[in-house]
Design a protein around this motif. Structure first.
Motif, PDB file in Angstrom:
ATOM      1  N   SER A  56       0.829  -1.202   0.000  1.00 47.08           N
ATOM      2  CA  SER A  56       0.000   0.000   0.000  1.00 47.08           C
ATOM      3  C   SER A  56       0.865   1.254   0.000  1.00 47.08           C
ATOM      4  N   SER A  57       0.240   2.371  -0.312  1.00 46.65           N
ATOM      5  CA  SER A  57       0.940   3.651  -0.318  1.00 46.65           C
ATOM      6  C   SER A  57       1.146   4.153   1.111  1.00 46.65           C
ATOM      7  N   LYS A  58       1.849   5.258   1.259  1.00 49.25           N
ATOM      8  CA  LYS A  58       2.113   5.825   2.584  1.00 49.25           C
ATOM      9  C   LYS A  58       0.842   6.353   3.249  1.00 49.25           C
ATOM     10  N   SER A  59      -0.045   6.995   2.480  1.00 44.98           N
ATOM     11  CA  SER A  59      -1.285   7.545   3.021  1.00 44.98           C
ATOM     12  C   SER A  59      -2.441   6.613   2.672  1.00 44.98           C
ATOM     13  N   ILE A  60      -3.104   6.115   3.692  1.00 46.28           N
ATOM     14  CA  ILE A  60      -4.177   5.136   3.516  1.00 46.28           C
ATOM     15  C   ILE A  60      -5.428   5.662   4.190  1.00 46.28           C
ATOM     16  N   THR A  61      -6.555   5.601   3.488  1.00 40.47           N
ATOM     17  CA  THR A  61      -7.834   6.012   4.054  1.00 40.47           C
ATOM     18  C   THR A  61      -8.640   4.766   4.375  1.00 40.47           C
ATOM     19  N   LEU A  62      -9.079   4.655   5.619  1.00 39.91           N
ATOM     20  CA  LEU A  62      -9.875   3.518   6.076  1.00 39.91           C
ATOM     21  C   LEU A  62     -11.282   4.017   6.370  1.00 39.91           C
ATOM     22  N   ALA A  63     -12.295   3.267   5.934  1.00 40.50           N
ATOM     23  CA  ALA A  63     -13.685   3.653   6.184  1.00 40.50           C
ATOM     24  C   ALA A  63     -14.514   2.433   6.567  1.00 40.50           C
ATOM     25  N   LEU A  64     -15.379   2.624   7.555  1.00 32.18           N
ATOM     26  CA  LEU A  64     -16.389   1.636   7.932  1.00 32.18           C
ATOM     27  C   LEU A  64     -17.729   2.237   7.569  1.00 32.18           C
ATOM     28  N   ARG A  70     -23.578   5.067   4.518  1.00 28.35           N
ATOM     29  CA  ARG A  70     -23.219   6.088   5.508  1.00 28.35           C
ATOM     30  C   ARG A  70     -21.888   5.713   6.164  1.00 28.35           C
ATOM     31  N   VAL A  71     -20.939   6.631   6.148  1.00 26.34           N
ATOM     32  CA  VAL A  71     -19.625   6.397   6.748  1.00 26.34           C
ATOM     33  C   VAL A  71     -19.734   6.600   8.257  1.00 26.34           C
ATOM     34  N   LEU A  72     -19.436   5.546   9.008  1.00 30.83           N
ATOM     35  CA  LEU A  72     -19.533   5.583  10.466  1.00 30.83           C
ATOM     36  C   LEU A  72     -18.181   5.850  11.119  1.00 30.83           C
ATOM     37  N   VAL A  73     -17.132   5.355  10.505  1.00 24.70           N
ATOM     38  CA  VAL A  73     -15.776   5.577  10.987  1.00 24.70           C
ATOM     39  C   VAL A  73     -14.905   5.863   9.769  1.00 24.70           C
ATOM     40  N   ALA A  74     -14.119   6.917   9.843  1.00 25.08           N
ATOM     41  CA  ALA A  74     -13.167   7.230   8.776  1.00 25.08           C
ATOM     42  C   ALA A  74     -11.892   7.721   9.413  1.00 25.08           C
ATOM     43  N   LYS A  75     -10.786   7.207   8.943  1.00 22.86           N
ATOM     44  CA  LYS A  75      -9.516   7.693   9.464  1.00 22.86           C
ATOM     45  C   LYS A  75      -8.422   7.486   8.429  1.00 22.86           C
ATOM     46  N   THR A  76      -7.433   8.354   8.513  1.00 25.19           N
ATOM     47  CA  THR A  76      -6.254   8.245   7.664  1.00 25.19           C
ATOM     48  C   THR A  76      -5.149   7.642   8.511  1.00 25.19           C
ATOM     49  N   ILE A  77      -4.515   6.628   7.952  1.00 20.83           N
ATOM     50  CA  ILE A  77      -3.444   5.957   8.676  1.00 20.83           C
ATOM     51  C   ILE A  77      -2.206   5.916   7.781  1.00 20.83           C
ATOM     52  N   THR A  78      -1.058   5.724   8.402  1.00 20.34           N
ATOM     53  CA  THR A  78       0.176   5.591   7.637  1.00 20.34           C
ATOM     54  C   THR A  78       0.502   4.117   7.501  1.00 20.34           C
ATOM     55  N   ASN A  79       1.306   3.820   6.534  1.00 19.90           N
ATOM     56  CA  ASN A  79       1.677   2.431   6.297  1.00 19.90           C
ATOM     57  C   ASN A  79       2.807   1.980   7.222  1.00 19.90           C
ATOM     58  N   ASP A  80       3.107   2.781   8.247  1.00 16.71           N
ATOM     59  CA  ASP A  80       4.143   2.392   9.211  1.00 16.71           C
ATOM     60  C   ASP A  80       3.708   1.190  10.037  1.00 16.71           C
ATOM     61  N   SER A  81       2.400   1.093  10.281  1.00 20.18           N
ATOM     62  CA  SER A  81       1.897  -0.039  11.055  1.00 20.18           C
ATOM     63  C   SER A  81       1.361  -1.101  10.108  1.00 20.18           C
ATOM     64  N   GLN A  82       1.365  -2.324  10.570  1.00 25.43           N
ATOM     65  CA  GLN A  82       0.884  -3.431   9.751  1.00 25.43           C
ATOM     66  C   GLN A  82      -0.563  -3.778  10.050  1.00 25.43           C
TER      67      GLN A  82
END
Length: 115
Positions: A56-64, A70-82
């Motif tokens: 994956s890229s460095k900037s990742i968008t996660l959505a539930l 309807r988006v209930l949870v949205a967050k941007t994460i880095t690929n530093d964590s697995q």
């Protein structure tokens, strides 16, 4: 995306009308889906863990999202964590879509929440 006319008609065809709907977000099968996510536990109760794809890229968008989009949870994460963790506090029991958007495309999966 864009405007779409939808016609509605009664069963006896005595009344018809239309509505114009503007689509701003797609749900369901996403274009350029490049893989499934490993989401666990599934079914979940309090939290879900999502394995982040290694290419994956460095900037990742996660959505539930709920099944209505309807988006209930949205967050941007880095690929530093697995692994990403999503707290399900305030989320009702049901079936949801979890997706990760990268510069290469989408990874998605369904998750069942049982409270």
């Amino acid at each position: 995306k864009g405007m779409t006319k939808i016609w509605a008609m009664t069963q006896d065809e005595r009344f018809s009308d239309f509505a114009v709907i503007t689509v701003t977000q797609h749900t369901g099968v996403l274009n350029q889906t490049i893989g499934k996510l490993n989401v666990y536990p599934n079914p979940a109760k309090n939290v879900i863990n999502i394995d982040i794809p290694s290419h994956s890229s460095k900037s990742i968008t996660l959505a539930l999202q709920d099944l209505g989009g309807r988006v209930l949870v949205a967050k941007t994460i880095t690929n530093d964590s697995q692994t990403a963790t999503v707290d399900l506090n305030g989320i009702s029991s049901g079936i949801y879509l979890i997706s990760i958007e990268t510069d290469k495309g989408y990874f998605n999966s369904k998750v069942v929440i049982n409270k």
